[in-house]
Structure formats: structure tokens, C-alpha cells
Enzyme design. Structure first.
Site, PDB file in Angstrom:
ATOM      1  N   ILE A 103       2.298  -3.704  -2.953  1.00 49.48           N
ATOM      2  CA  ILE A 103       1.487  -3.865  -4.362  1.00 49.48           C
ATOM      3  C   ILE A 103       0.730  -2.791  -4.543  1.00 49.48           C
ATOM      4  O   ILE A 103      -0.020  -2.379  -3.671  1.00 49.48           O
ATOM      5  CB  ILE A 103       0.578  -5.208  -4.235  1.00 49.48           C
ATOM      6  CG1 ILE A 103       1.322  -6.587  -4.042  1.00 49.48           C
ATOM      7  CG2 ILE A 103      -0.360  -5.243  -5.474  1.00 49.48           C
ATOM      8  CD1 ILE A 103       0.355  -7.734  -3.761  1.00 49.48           C
ATOM      9  N   CYS A 104       0.987  -2.122  -5.908  1.00 48.06           N
ATOM     10  CA  CYS A 104       0.324  -0.686  -6.153  1.00 48.06           C
ATOM     11  C   CYS A 104       0.428   0.254  -5.064  1.00 48.06           C
ATOM     12  O   CYS A 104       1.497   0.822  -4.814  1.00 48.06           O
ATOM     13  CB  CYS A 104      -1.025  -1.164  -6.300  1.00 48.06           C
ATOM     14  SG  CYS A 104      -1.852  -0.059  -7.341  1.00 48.06           S
ATOM     15  N   THR A 105      -0.727   0.733  -4.578  1.00 43.34           N
ATOM     16  CA  THR A 105      -0.701   1.772  -3.716  1.00 43.34           C
ATOM     17  C   THR A 105      -0.015   1.629  -2.611  1.00 43.34           C
ATOM     18  O   THR A 105       0.317   2.473  -1.580  1.00 43.34           O
ATOM     19  CB  THR A 105      -2.040   2.536  -3.617  1.00 43.34           C
ATOM     20  OG1 THR A 105      -2.738   1.310  -3.193  1.00 43.34           O
ATOM     21  CG2 THR A 105      -2.473   3.209  -4.685  1.00 43.34           C
ATOM     22  N   THR A 123       5.380   2.253  -8.260  1.00 41.60           N
ATOM     23  CA  THR A 123       3.791   2.130  -7.854  1.00 41.60           C
ATOM     24  C   THR A 123       3.083   2.297  -9.075  1.00 41.60           C
ATOM     25  O   THR A 123       3.710   2.313 -10.442  1.00 41.60           O
ATOM     26  CB  THR A 123       3.524   3.212  -6.904  1.00 41.60           C
ATOM     27  OG1 THR A 123       1.931   3.147  -6.246  1.00 41.60           O
ATOM     28  CG2 THR A 123       3.544   4.544  -7.546  1.00 41.60           C
ATOM     29  N   ALA A 156       3.679  -2.737  -9.438  1.00 41.77           N
ATOM     30  CA  ALA A 156       2.963  -1.720  -9.914  1.00 41.77           C
ATOM     31  C   ALA A 156       1.403  -1.891  -9.636  1.00 41.77           C
ATOM     32  O   ALA A 156       0.981  -2.499  -8.531  1.00 41.77           O
ATOM     33  CB  ALA A 156       3.118  -1.559 -11.445  1.00 41.77           C
TER      34      ALA A 156
END
Length: 315
Positions: A103-105, A123, A156
Site C-alpha cells: 500500500i502506497c510507499t 505507488t 497508490a
């Protein structure tokens, strides 16, 4: 007896509390189909991005029994230049058959371990340039909500963690259960992975007319040959105004949104009915069975027959 899938969430230093809770909240609402466990690299408490730490019940050994592993996100100033040894050791415990989700980073962690080399990934759009510089072997697409490449799935920003967890439920158990989970959690049931990230989208003024009523109207008429003129006429807007406002609110063109909704409805009918492919195509507004096959393959990479066999076998 329905098999329960074990999902292990790895909480790293500086983890965002919101994203950390997403897998438990979404997958935990899936009618007992998932067991969600949380661990750290050493079994000790971990600091969050907020003003508190969290205590977990498990150390990295639980990763060895995972069917799916989720790496949640942390602030950009905590992104390491090199993967810490203890994180690398924890990742090495993940079975080769397990799905791995970021998830994300969290994508930076997977890329630092070399797990995304030669693959597509995404990302948060704000760190896309940094990601590209650090990991030139990864094909980054920063304009989508999530990417699935083999057993690796990357997503993202924060809310896309909800989308990717709903995607897991939909892929594993079908759209009916995913929709049930979405209703329980009061979140949108379906945002396709190819939908654009909301990058600097202007917020419509409160008094501005919305396209929401027209979208609801269209969903009740997917079997009809709806055109942009039909949609704009229902909304009582000019074609240009409707297309612009629709894009601002949804992040997609009206045509692409209609295709996504028709594919989603077709998937539901393939899972839940015995209608033929041609009958389903007519029900959802594709002119022919061949058109349905084309759009379904473009969306998820399989034919209607293969998709139906998968969920019949699951049931």
C-alpha cells in the site's frame, strides 16, 4: 468446508495507522474467509506516524505461514536508502507461493528487495519520480490506483488500500461478497485498478450540479445503447460541460466509466447466473458476445468461459 486464507500484515517503523488497519477492516468483513494477523520485524512494538506506538501479537515467523502478505505504508521521510537487514530477513520468510501486496510507499520496500524487478508497479504519485530514479528496473505506472503483476500487487495512496483489498476479495470469492464487504464498510464497491489517481483534481463547488444522479440512472439502463448525448441530456448539461464535470467527479471519461460498469455487471452475471455469454452481453449493453469477450479480456485478461469456470470451481 471453506478454506480460510491467512493474511499477514507487516507493520514497519513509522507505519500509518489508517493504512495498517485497512486489511483487517476490509478482509475481516469477508464472512470469515480471511484470518488477518499483524506482525513486526522483531515482534516488538513499532512506532506509528502518529503520537503513539502499537503492540502486536506476532513476530516475523508468522510470515512463513502466510497466503498473502501486506506491506503497509509510512511517511516519505522514513523511506530507507537501503533495505534494513531486519526487514530483508523478514521478507525472506515469505513463501514463494504467497501473494505480496503493498500500500502506497510500501512499494519501496518490495522494490528495494528486488521483488519488483522487471514488473509493473505503482505507488503514490507524489513519490513517483523518486521511485523511478531508485528503481529503473521497475516499470512504474503512477497514474492508476493499483497494479497486479503475477503474485505482486502494488497500490497508490491511502484509500487505494481499500480498493486493492476489495480487489482481493473479488478475485478470490466474486463480486457478490466484495459488494457485501463494501456495504458493511460503507465504501465504494468498485474502483477499477486502471482508474486514475486523483492528482490535483479540482473540487466542484458545492452549488455546482453533480453527475451522480445521471450515473445512477445509467446503472439502471446498462442494457441500453447509452450515448454521451443521452447522459448529458439526462443531466441537463451541454456535452462539453457534462464531460468535464464527469471527469472531475469520477476521474474517468463517461465512455470508459460505462465500459467498466458493464464489465463489472457482466462479471457478476457470469458468477451468479447460467446465462450464455451472448445473453449476458445483451443484458449489460455490449452489442455482441465478441464485444464482451474483448472488453473482459482487456480488463482482467481472461475469457468469459474461463472466468465462469474459476468461480464455479470456487463455489
Amino acid at each position: 468446508m471453506q478454506r480460510v486464507e491467512r493474511v499477514v500484515v507487516l507493520a514497519l517503523d513509522g507505519v500509518y495507522p489508517f493504512e495498517l488497519g485497512i486489511p483487517s477492516r476490509i478482509l475481516g468483513a469477508a464472512d470469515g474467509r480471511y484470518e488477518v494477523l499483524t506482525c513486526t520485524v522483531d515482534g516488538k512494538p513499532v512506532r506509528t506516524s502518529a503520537d503513539f506506538s502499537i503492540t502486536v501479537e506476532h513476530g516475523p515467523d508468522v510470515l512463513e505461514s502466510a497466503d498473502t502478505v501486506v506491506i503497509t505504508s509510512f511517511p516519505t521521510d522514513r523511506i530507507p536508502d537501503e533495505l534494513p537487514d531486519e526487514v530483508a530477513a523478514a521478507l525472506a520468510r515469505i513463501p514463494e507461493h504467497a501473494r505480496v501486496v503493498s500500500i502506497c510507499t510500501g512499494a519501496f520496500v518490495l522494490a528495494s528487495a528486488g521483488l519488483l524487478d522487471g514488473r509493473r508497479a505503482t505507488t503514490h504519485w507524489a513519490v513517483a519520480d523518486r521511485f523511478r530514479r531508485a528503481f529503473p528496473r521497475v516499470t512504474l505506472d503512477p497514474d492508476v490506483l493499483f497494479v497486479e503483476d503475477g503474485r505482486f500487487l502494488t497500490s497508490a495512496g491511502a484509500a487505494s488500500g481499500v480498493d486493492i483489498c476489495l480487489h482481493l476479495v473479488r478475485e478470490d470469492h466474486g463480486s457478490a461478497l466484495a459488494n457485501f464487504v463494501a456495504r458493511c464498510c460503507v465504501v465504494p464497491p468498485f474502483r477499477d485498478g486502471g482508474q486514475a489517481q486523483y492528482i490535483m483534481q479540482p473540487v466542484p463547488e458545492y452549488a455546482a450540479a453533480s453527475t451522480a444522479a445521471t450515473r445512477a440512472w445509467a446503472l439502471e439502463r446498462l442494457g441500453e445503447p447509452l450515448t454521451l448525448t443521452d447522459l448529458a441530456g439526462h443531466a441537463r448539461m451541454s456535452l462539453r460541460t457534462f464531460a468535464r464535470r464527469f471527469g472531475d467527479e469520477v476521474g474517468l471519461s463517461p465512455g470508459r466509466w460505462l465500459i467498466q460498469q458493464r464489465v463489472a455487471r457482466a462479471r457478476h452475471l457470469l458468477e451468479s447466473s447460467d446465462l450464455s455469454v451472448d445473453q449476458i452481453a445483451g443484458e449489460v449493453g455490449f452489442a455482441t458476445g465478441a464485444s464482451l469477450r474483448q472488453h473482459l479480456h482487456a480488463a482482467i485478461g481472461v475469457s468469459p468461459q474461463a472466468y465462469r469456470r474459476t468461480f464455479q470451481a470456487t463455489r
